[in-house]
Scaffold this motif. Structure first.
Motif, PDB file in Angstrom:
ATOM      1  N   GLN A 143       6.183  10.079   5.436  1.00 16.20           N
ATOM      2  CA  GLN A 143       5.693   8.773   4.700  1.00 16.20           C
ATOM      3  C   GLN A 143       5.929   7.650   5.572  1.00 16.20           C
ATOM      4  O   GLN A 143       5.183   6.735   5.683  1.00 16.20           O
ATOM      5  CB  GLN A 143       6.423   8.789   3.461  1.00 16.20           C
ATOM      6  CG  GLN A 143       5.686   7.449   2.532  1.00 16.20           C
ATOM      7  CD  GLN A 143       4.163   8.005   1.976  1.00 16.20           C
ATOM      8  OE1 GLN A 143       4.124   9.120   1.567  1.00 16.20           O
ATOM      9  NE2 GLN A 143       3.377   7.190   2.523  1.00 16.20           N
ATOM     10  N   SER A 144       7.227   7.716   6.528  1.00 17.24           N
ATOM     11  CA  SER A 144       7.367   6.494   7.333  1.00 17.24           C
ATOM     12  C   SER A 144       6.522   6.454   8.529  1.00 17.24           C
ATOM     13  O   SER A 144       6.405   5.320   9.089  1.00 17.24           O
ATOM     14  CB  SER A 144       8.780   6.552   7.880  1.00 17.24           C
ATOM     15  OG  SER A 144       8.985   7.748   8.493  1.00 17.24           O
ATOM     16  N   ASP A 145       5.594   7.476   8.703  1.00 19.23           N
ATOM     17  CA  ASP A 145       4.805   7.411   9.822  1.00 19.23           C
ATOM     18  C   ASP A 145       3.320   7.055   9.330  1.00 19.23           C
ATOM     19  O   ASP A 145       2.410   7.174  10.139  1.00 19.23           O
ATOM     20  CB  ASP A 145       4.899   8.593  10.713  1.00 19.23           C
ATOM     21  CG  ASP A 145       5.853   8.985  11.437  1.00 19.23           C
ATOM     22  OD1 ASP A 145       6.432  10.184  11.502  1.00 19.23           O
ATOM     23  OD2 ASP A 145       6.625   7.914  11.756  1.00 19.23           O
ATOM     24  N   MET A 146       3.132   6.917   8.362  1.00 16.36           N
ATOM     25  CA  MET A 146       1.663   6.828   7.380  1.00 16.36           C
ATOM     26  C   MET A 146       1.127   5.706   7.996  1.00 16.36           C
ATOM     27  O   MET A 146       1.860   4.295   8.039  1.00 16.36           O
ATOM     28  CB  MET A 146       1.845   6.622   6.189  1.00 16.36           C
ATOM     29  CG  MET A 146       0.574   6.230   5.290  1.00 16.36           C
ATOM     30  SD  MET A 146      -0.543   7.871   5.643  1.00 16.36           S
ATOM     31  CE  MET A 146       0.571   9.013   4.471  1.00 16.36           C
ATOM     32  N   PRO A 147      -0.237   5.914   8.869  1.00 14.88           N
ATOM     33  CA  PRO A 147      -0.787   4.629   9.491  1.00 14.88           C
ATOM     34  C   PRO A 147      -1.535   3.872   8.457  1.00 14.88           C
ATOM     35  O   PRO A 147      -1.682   4.428   7.381  1.00 14.88           O
ATOM     36  CB  PRO A 147      -1.945   5.228  10.353  1.00 14.88           C
ATOM     37  CG  PRO A 147      -2.276   6.751   9.732  1.00 14.88           C
ATOM     38  CD  PRO A 147      -0.975   6.993   9.227  1.00 14.88           C
ATOM     39  N   TRP A 148      -1.449   2.418   8.799  1.00 16.97           N
ATOM     40  CA  TRP A 148      -2.545   1.620   7.569  1.00 16.97           C
ATOM     41  C   TRP A 148      -2.767   0.449   8.458  1.00 16.97           C
ATOM     42  O   TRP A 148      -2.685   0.337   9.521  1.00 16.97           O
ATOM     43  CB  TRP A 148      -1.267   1.138   6.718  1.00 16.97           C
ATOM     44  CG  TRP A 148      -0.359   0.336   7.214  1.00 16.97           C
ATOM     45  CD1 TRP A 148       1.133   0.686   7.551  1.00 16.97           C
ATOM     46  CD2 TRP A 148       0.019  -0.891   7.621  1.00 16.97           C
ATOM     47  NE1 TRP A 148       1.892  -0.345   8.279  1.00 16.97           N
ATOM     48  CE2 TRP A 148       0.987  -1.427   8.217  1.00 16.97           C
ATOM     49  CE3 TRP A 148      -1.299  -2.033   7.251  1.00 16.97           C
ATOM     50  CZ2 TRP A 148       1.331  -2.580   8.610  1.00 16.97           C
ATOM     51  CZ3 TRP A 148      -0.782  -3.290   7.934  1.00 16.97           C
ATOM     52  CH2 TRP A 148       0.496  -3.722   8.522  1.00 16.97           C
ATOM     53  N   ALA A 149      -3.947  -0.114   7.751  1.00 15.91           N
ATOM     54  CA  ALA A 149      -4.511  -1.345   8.340  1.00 15.91           C
ATOM     55  C   ALA A 149      -4.986  -2.366   6.946  1.00 15.91           C
ATOM     56  O   ALA A 149      -5.063  -1.666   6.034  1.00 15.91           O
ATOM     57  CB  ALA A 149      -5.799  -1.003   9.039  1.00 15.91           C
ATOM     58  N   TYR A 150      -4.607  -3.432   7.376  1.00 13.43           N
ATOM     59  CA  TYR A 150      -5.006  -4.514   6.292  1.00 13.43           C
ATOM     60  C   TYR A 150      -5.991  -5.521   6.663  1.00 13.43           C
ATOM     61  O   TYR A 150      -5.641  -6.272   7.779  1.00 13.43           O
ATOM     62  CB  TYR A 150      -3.912  -5.033   5.683  1.00 13.43           C
ATOM     63  CG  TYR A 150      -3.879  -6.106   4.750  1.00 13.43           C
ATOM     64  CD1 TYR A 150      -4.357  -5.483   3.300  1.00 13.43           C
ATOM     65  CD2 TYR A 150      -3.775  -7.494   4.836  1.00 13.43           C
ATOM     66  CE1 TYR A 150      -4.362  -6.739   2.256  1.00 13.43           C
ATOM     67  CE2 TYR A 150      -4.012  -8.500   3.937  1.00 13.43           C
ATOM     68  CZ  TYR A 150      -4.234  -8.097   2.656  1.00 13.43           C
ATOM     69  OH  TYR A 150      -4.534  -9.116   1.672  1.00 13.43           O
TER      70      TYR A 150
END
Length: 773
Positions: free
Chosen positions: A519-526
């Motif tokens: 979960q700590s490596d989950m990529p995201w963009a906003y």
């Protein structure tokens, strides 16, 4: 949604806008330009006198000017990237394959999906469905028909369904021999709200092969949802209790989507104000019809011959028969106010009576009924619409038109956009544009976004698409992860096109992604809510049935439309006009410009409108007046149409056909005219029946269509070029851009004035220096 303009500025802009819009071409613009230039020269003389006295003081008191500091606002912070609502796949329930039990209801409504394919580890899709205020909802469930990739690992994959953001159930996803699967999901009635509701499908799909995880093959973990999938609502209907707040129910309803049995009637005198209000209502209610529009428009005396179960009557009070005056009760006052009364006719059927002492006030009442925010306030049986009450909304509309196409993500969605999970992620921004929208030149997009720093930046990028057409992209970089931007102008090849959405896509690639992502490596963009979209609408006209809105609609409202009717219109002619208005008025907003004139009342000086006219050569004097401008002329006796360079007509055939002809208005530049013509009531009636079917309307092409006795059509192109690619004549350019021309002259003159003033100051300063030396 849009920036507010100060009251004083708003008033000035409104006055200027009204002047410009009401002026006939050429003469008034010339006079206005001369007045502006005269005032500017007078101002220049005054400035010269003032400068003569100010120059010594300026020379003595010149000081350095303060620097202006422009600060950039910091982007909002994101405490934690929200995650898709997925369940532990091993704990998810097996798919429910039997229809949920429910009590039978009188009415049901099915809202179908469009076919969707979800790809990647995390993906989601939304379906929106509507629950009107008059529904008494008894049950709701979703039936999904789907299939999944044969590589899907069932023990590690699941699907979660949420209603209005509330998760309601999770199920396992498994491959079943390549056959489509069925899943039923019962939706709690307590989660359904009046108005729009959303069903969100969130998929968590994992891939394995003989050697272990191959999730990085993102195109292989897919879930396809078929277009047979739907949401079914079972409901009963509430008693409207003759409350206007329920309008348009019961006159239009979800259980009668064609409007069958509804009659919109005007008095037998059919005065212009009555017909205008009736056509406004017809356009509005036609937005509720589906495949076929069976609403009837007629004279009151003809209503008895219709298969009527519900009636909307529009009439000046003096033209109302006594029995209807008794139903209205108290007569409208003499100030010009209109009244709307919800009652029953002599047979107990729903009846809505719209009346006023002044026929011009009837259009105001129709606008009120089109305005949902005003209708919901009228909880009684009778509503009084004050004369001029719609003017505030009309002026506000003119102000907002000046800012049209300028949005932020916050304006449209109320928030920014979040992308969670590896690989390709799509989000759609559904634009608040109307069906007549076409993109003009000068469009720009400015996205502000940030993203996680654990990406493989050699393969990660952001892409923006106009609908489904890619228009710009940018590779992501670690140094810009905390605050990146993508700014670009809309490409030239999409100018003159329309799209209902902009798609923003992120490819969030992670190096060495292993079987179970932490979960700590989950990529995201906003994408920040401050991101801006400037998408100005085109103001040009396109005289083609391929583009249904132009030139009769602009910004979702009627655009300076004048309907010309015969002096004594028949029921067929009113019905035909109603179907034409319905074709152009689907989804129309209130407070547009819609007028009606009888043929004998029309004057050429009133011609600065987009005109729609119906009838025959013999009963509509305007059609006889414009005969030489038509693509297919009438014969001198008006009993048939003449041949032209594109089609040779036989004598009998020419007397039986109906023709829809779009032409440039002979009365004003940059205006269009639509003539729907025939030689008999049979040909007029045939065109009317053809236009009732939405599929048939979509078949209309080019600028001239002949409707044959067997209801087949033949399309012709007489106008060369379109608004998108034709070069208008110089005088047409002047009229199309009259505001820009006037403002350019004002701005240029003002700049010239400033330049002259600066030169004079410098000369005077130099003179005083020499004198001091």
């Amino acid at each position: 949604m849009k920036k507010q303009v100060g009251r004083g500025k708003r008033k000035k802009l409104g006055i200027l806008s009204n002047k410009l819009e009401n002026m006939p071409p050429f003469a008034e613009e010339s006079r206005m330009m001369m007045k502006i230039q005269k005032k500017l020269w007078v101002s220049l003389v005054l400035v010269l006198f003032i400068l003569e006295g100010l120059a010594p003081r300026v020379y003595a008191e010149i000081r350095p000017t303060a620097q202006t500091v422009i600060s950039k606002g910091q982007p909002e912070t994101e405490s934690q990237a929200p995650l898709l609502p997925v369940a532990d796949p091993e704990g998810a329930a097996p798919p429910e394959v039997t229809e949920p039990a429910h009590e039978p209801t009188t009415y049901t409504q099915d809202d179908f999906f469009t076919q969707k394919t979800l790809k990647g580890i995390y993906s989601s899709a939304d379906l929106y469905f509507f629950a009107p205020s008059y529904w008494d909802v008894k049950y709701v469930y979703a039936q999904l028909q789907y299939d999944v990739s044969q590589l899907l690992e069932g023990k590690a994959s699941s699907i979660t369904l949420s209603v209005n953001g509330v998760p309601i159930q999770s199920y396992r996803l498994e491959y079943k021999n390549g056959s489509p699967q069925i899943l039923y999901v019962k939706i709690p009635v307590s989660e359904i709200r009046t108005g729009f509701n959303s069903l969100t499908i969130s998929a968590y799909a994992r891939l394995f092969d003989e050697e272990g995880c191959v999730d990085d093959a993102s195109d292989a973990n897919w879930l396809r949802i078929y277009d047979t999938s739907h949401i079914r609502s079972g409901y009963e209907v509430k008693d409207p209790e003759q409350r206007i707040s329920y309008y348009p129910y019961p006159f239009m309803s979800t259980y009668n989507p064609t409007g069958k049995g509804l009659t919109i009637a005007v008095s037998d005198q059919a005065v212009s104000g009555e017909v205008a209000a009736a056509m406004n209502i017809m356009a509005d209610l036609s937005s509720e019809t589906k495949a076929k529009n069976e609403i009837e428009v007629c004279l009151l005396s003809d209503a008895a011959n219709k298969d009527t179960t519900r009636t909307i009557l529009v009439s000046a009070y003096d033209n109302l028969p006594a029995e209807y005056k008794n139903l209205v009760g108290k007569a409208p006052d003499s100030t010009g106010n209109a009244t709307v009364t919800f009652t029953d006719d002599s047979q107990g059927r729903p009846l809505l009576i719209i009346t006023s002492m002044e026929e011009d006030s009837l259009i105001e009442a129709s606008n009120m009924l089109m305005d949902e925010n005003r209708v919901m306030q009228e909880s009684g049986q009778t509503a009084v619409i004050e004369k001029g009450s719609g003017q505030i909304a009309m002026n506000a509309g003119k102000q907002s038109d000046m800012m049209a196409g300028n949005y932020t993500l916050e304006d449209i969605m109320g928030s920014g956009l979040m992308f969670v999970g590896p690989f390709h992620q799509d989000n759609y921004v559904y634009l608040p544009v109307t069906g007549d929208y076409v993109l003009s030149e000068g469009g720009k997009v400015a996205l502000k976004f940030r993203y996680s720093e654990n990406l493989d930046f050699t393969r990660s990028l952001v892409t923006v698409s106009w609908g489904e057409i890619p228009i710009s992209s940018k590779r992501l970089s670690k140094e810009n992860a905390s605050g990146d931007e993508l700014n670009f102008e809309m490409p030239g090849d999409i100018l003159g096109t329309a799209a209902s959405s902009i798609k923003i896509s992120f490819d969030l690639e992670i190096a060495d992604l292993i079987c179970t992502p932490r979960q700590s490596d989950m990529p995201w963009a906003y994408v920040s809510k401050e991101s801006t979209l400037f998408l100005p609408p085109s103001n040009g006209i396109n005289l083609s049935f391929d583009v249904k809105g132009s030139p009769f609609r602009s910004q979702g409202k009627f655009n300076q439309v004048m309907l010309i009717i015969p002096d004594k219109p028949s029921g067929d002619e009113l019905n035909l006009l109603g179907q034409v208005v319905a074709m152009y008025g689907s989804g129309i907003k209130p407070y547009g410009s819609l007028l009606v004139r009888k043929g004998s009342e029309f004057q050429k000086d009133d011609g600065d409108y987009n005109i729609i006219t119906v009838g025959t050569f013999l009963d509509n004097s305007l059609i006889a007046q414009i005969n030489d401008s038509l693509s297919f002329h009438y014969t001198p006796d008006g009993t048939g149409f003449e041949s032209n360079e594109q089609l040779i007509l036989s004598r009998d055939y020419a007397g039986q056909i109906g023709i829809m002809q779009l032409i440039k208005s002979p009365f004003s530049l940059n205006r269009g005219l639509l003539a729907i013509t025939g030689c008999s009531s049979e040909s007029i009636s045939r065109v009317q029946e053809y236009l009732r079917q939405s599929k048939k309307r979509d078949e209309l092409k080019k600028d001239c269509v002949i409707i044959a006795p067997d209801s087949s059509i033949t399309a012709f192109q007489f106008i060369q070029g379109t608004a998108a690619n034709a070069e208008p004549a110089p005088m047409e350019k002047l009229v199309q851009n009259k505001r820009s021309v006037i403002f350019t002259i004002v701005a240029t003159s003002a700049m010239s004035l400033i330049l002259v003033a600066v030169i004079i100051i410098l000369l005077r300063i130099r003179m005083y220096r020499k004198r001091d030396e």
